[in-house]
Scaffold this motif. Structure first.
Motif, PDB file in Angstrom:
ATOM      1  N   THR A   1      10.206 -39.992  58.246  1.00 45.25           N
ATOM      2  CA  THR A   1       9.578 -38.484  58.150  1.00 45.25           C
ATOM      3  C   THR A   1       8.646 -38.212  57.284  1.00 45.25           C
ATOM      4  OG1 THR A   1      11.950 -38.385  57.957  1.00 45.25           O
ATOM      5  CG2 THR A   1      10.886 -36.480  57.584  1.00 45.25           C
TER       6      THR A   1
ATOM      7  N   ARG B   1      21.872 -36.451  54.668  1.00 46.54           N
ATOM      8  CA  ARG B   1      21.254 -36.332  55.679  1.00 46.54           C
ATOM      9  C   ARG B   1      21.707 -37.336  56.780  1.00 46.54           C
ATOM     10  NH1 ARG B   1      16.178 -36.457  51.590  1.00 46.54           N
ATOM     11  NH2 ARG B   1      16.436 -34.340  50.847  1.00 46.54           N
TER      12      ARG B   1
ATOM     13  N   ASN C   1      12.665 -36.979  47.219  1.00 49.18           N
ATOM     14  CA  ASN C   1      12.380 -36.343  48.421  1.00 49.18           C
ATOM     15  C   ASN C   1      13.683 -35.085  48.172  1.00 49.18           C
ATOM     16  OD1 ASN C   1      11.673 -34.912  50.625  1.00 49.18           O
ATOM     17  ND2 ASN C   1      12.452 -36.862  52.065  1.00 49.18           N
ATOM     18  N   ASP C   2      13.406 -34.118  47.790  1.00 48.13           N
ATOM     19  CA  ASP C   2      14.001 -32.991  48.200  1.00 48.13           C
ATOM     20  C   ASP C   2      13.616 -32.169  49.027  1.00 48.13           C
ATOM     21  OD1 ASP C   2      15.870 -30.618  47.143  1.00 48.13           O
ATOM     22  OD2 ASP C   2      15.835 -30.794  45.668  1.00 48.13           O
ATOM     23  N   ASN C   3      12.672 -30.720  48.046  1.00 46.70           N
ATOM     24  CA  ASN C   3      11.919 -30.179  49.759  1.00 46.70           C
ATOM     25  C   ASN C   3      10.771 -31.448  50.095  1.00 46.70           C
ATOM     26  OD1 ASN C   3       9.386 -29.032  50.509  1.00 46.70           O
ATOM     27  ND2 ASN C   3      11.047 -27.003  49.378  1.00 46.70           N
TER      28      ASN C   3
END
Ligand SMILES: Nc1ncnc2c1ncn2[C@@H]1O[C@H](COP(=O)(O)OP(=O)(O)OP(=O)(O)O)[C@@H](O)[C@H]1O
Ligand SMILES: Nc1nc2c(ncn2[C@@H]2O[C@H](COP(=O)(O)O)[C@@H](O)[C@H]2O)c(=O)[nH]1
Length: 401
Positions: free
Chosen positions: A149, A263, A301-303
């Motif tokens: 992503t 996820r 990679n949280d937000n």
């Protein structure tokens, strides 16, 4: 600051004490390094690439080495210049601008390693790419953390700056995945054969399938003058770290293992069994990624938007960046008729074609002082410029035009 010395090209030395040894026999050159004679070229009508053979003078034997890297297409004639005893600069005459300057590595670190692994004589081709293309970027992290992503976002924002290294894999394609775009989907036996032939920069068994980065995948991106992005697992990152590919290594972490599982499940691309396998492997990858000396940077990679901004910062893209490539993939047009000399880190090509005799610029300088990288992959940082030998000899030597 002192002025650059003025030369006239005819005064340039032709027999170089540094080992420059070049005998031309039709379209084959012979360059001697120690007790080995490297024969490059051959009958271009019979072969689809420039051939390489080694004559071992001690044993009186002609050897066909294992030739690694994408090989140059044959040309009518070429010149060979020995550099630092470990590689030859090959100048293809009458070739297209993006295909005329190559290096044949004969005793670099990579070649020595491969010689040990393959147990044969080895040489490796690496094409010269003009300009100062940035280091490749290796992005690693557990399955489902968001590597793909983040890479898509970066490539969408900077389409002319980055190019994706398309890996090979033996896993089956997912619904939307296209062969040659997301992966080169391949049979295990074919991939294993190519690995044996030294075609891969790295490979690893990941979640039960074989994945690997071919040398060609990285070269294609460099040829386009773009910065290469590799999405590979931690084992692959370790192999690349140990190779001569000079890259930046980034490990992407999830905020928690629970979120990672969420996820992976939400992506809906794996069976339950595969999800569990990927989650088990994620534990080990997290430990290795965070504790080993492989990675230069760790990204959380949280937000997603924040992580994307942080990735851009790491890559120096947070300011006023133009979306154009940093390097130019262009080369230089070389005529058939030329003579070559070398002074320190500069190779001077004098164009002898009658039509160029009258042209104002008939000297081309290849500045080798900022070369980076090399096999496996392209040799970056070649500076090429034309200078005028009539008005000021080589006095414009340090002033690229
Ligand atoms: N910060 C985020 N917050 C929420 N969801 C995210 C975030 N980043 C990525 N995702 C989602 O998580 C899923 C997995 O992301 P992605 O496919 O990019 O992971 P990956 O690391 O490339 O996985 P793999 O290694 O299996 O290829 C996708 O559905 C993606 O939309
Ligand atoms: N060592 C390598 N790992 C690779 C390569 N290409 C992808 N990967 C990694 O595999 C897993 C799974 O990918 P998926 O597409 O099946 O979800 C993921 O961690 C990738 O980073 C490669 O060439 N070499």
């Amino acid at each position: 600051m002192g002025e650059a010395p003025a030369f006239i090209v005819d005064d340039l030395p032709t027999g170089f004490p540094n080992g420059f040894d070049f005998k031309s026999k039709g379209c084959t050159t012979a360059t001697i390094i120690g007790n080995k004679e490297y024969l490059i070229g051959g009958d271009h009508d019979e072969s689809s690439t420039v051939g390489v053979q080694i004559f071992d003078q001690t044993r009186g034997e002609l050897v066909n080495p294992t030739v690694l890297g994408t090989q140059p297409k044959p040309c009518k004639d070429h010149s060979a210049v020995l550099l630092n005893e470990d590689r030859l600069l090959i100048i293809k005459r009458g070739s297209t601008p993006d295909d005329c300057i190559w290096f044949l590595e004969v005793d670099t670190k990579y070649v020595r390693e491969q010689r040990k692994i393959l147990g044969t004589e080895v040489v490796a081709w690496s094409k010269a790419v003009r300009g100062d293309a940035e280091k490749p970027v290796v992005i690693s992290g557990p399955s489902g953390v968001g590597k793909g992503t983040l890479i898509s976002m970066l490539m969408k924002e900077f389409p002319s700056m980055f190019g994706f290294s398309v890996s090979h894999t033996t896993r089956a394609p997912r619904g939307m995945e296209k062969d040659g775009v997301h992966y080169h989907f391949t049979e295990r036996s074919a991939m294993e054969r190519e690995i044996k032939d030294g075609k891969f920069l790295e490979f690893a068994s990941v979640h039960g399938n074989l994945y690997g980065t071919s040398v060609e995948a990285v070269e294609v991106v460099a040829d386009a003058g773009k910065r290469c992005i590799l999405d590979i697992d931690v084992q692959g990152a370790r192999s690349v770290r140990a190779s001569s590919l000079d890259a930046i290594f980034i490990f992407v972490c999830p905020p928690s293992m629970e979120e990672l599982e969420k996820r992976l499940r939400a992506r809906g691309t794996e069976t339950e069994e595969q999800i569990l396998k990927r989650l088990r492997n994620a534990q080990a990858e997290m430990e290795q990624g965070q504790s080993s000396a492989i990675f230069d940077h760790i990204l959380y990679n949280d937000n997603l938007e924040e992580c994307h901004e942080n990735l851009k910062k790491l890559l120096g893209l947070d300011g006023n960046v133009t979306a154009s490539p940093k390097s130019s993939p262009k080369g230089v047009e070389l005529p058939m008729d030329l003579s070559i000399s070398k002074i320190d880190q500069k190779v001077i090509i004098k164009c002898e074609s009658p039509e160029l005799e009258t042209a104002s610029k008939n000297l081309i300088v290849l500045d080798l002082s900022s070369l980076k990288g090399g096999a496996p992959g392209r040799t970056r940082g070649l500076d090429v410029y034309a200078i005028d030998s009539f008005s000021d000899g080589l006095s414009g030597f340090n002033q690229p035009t």
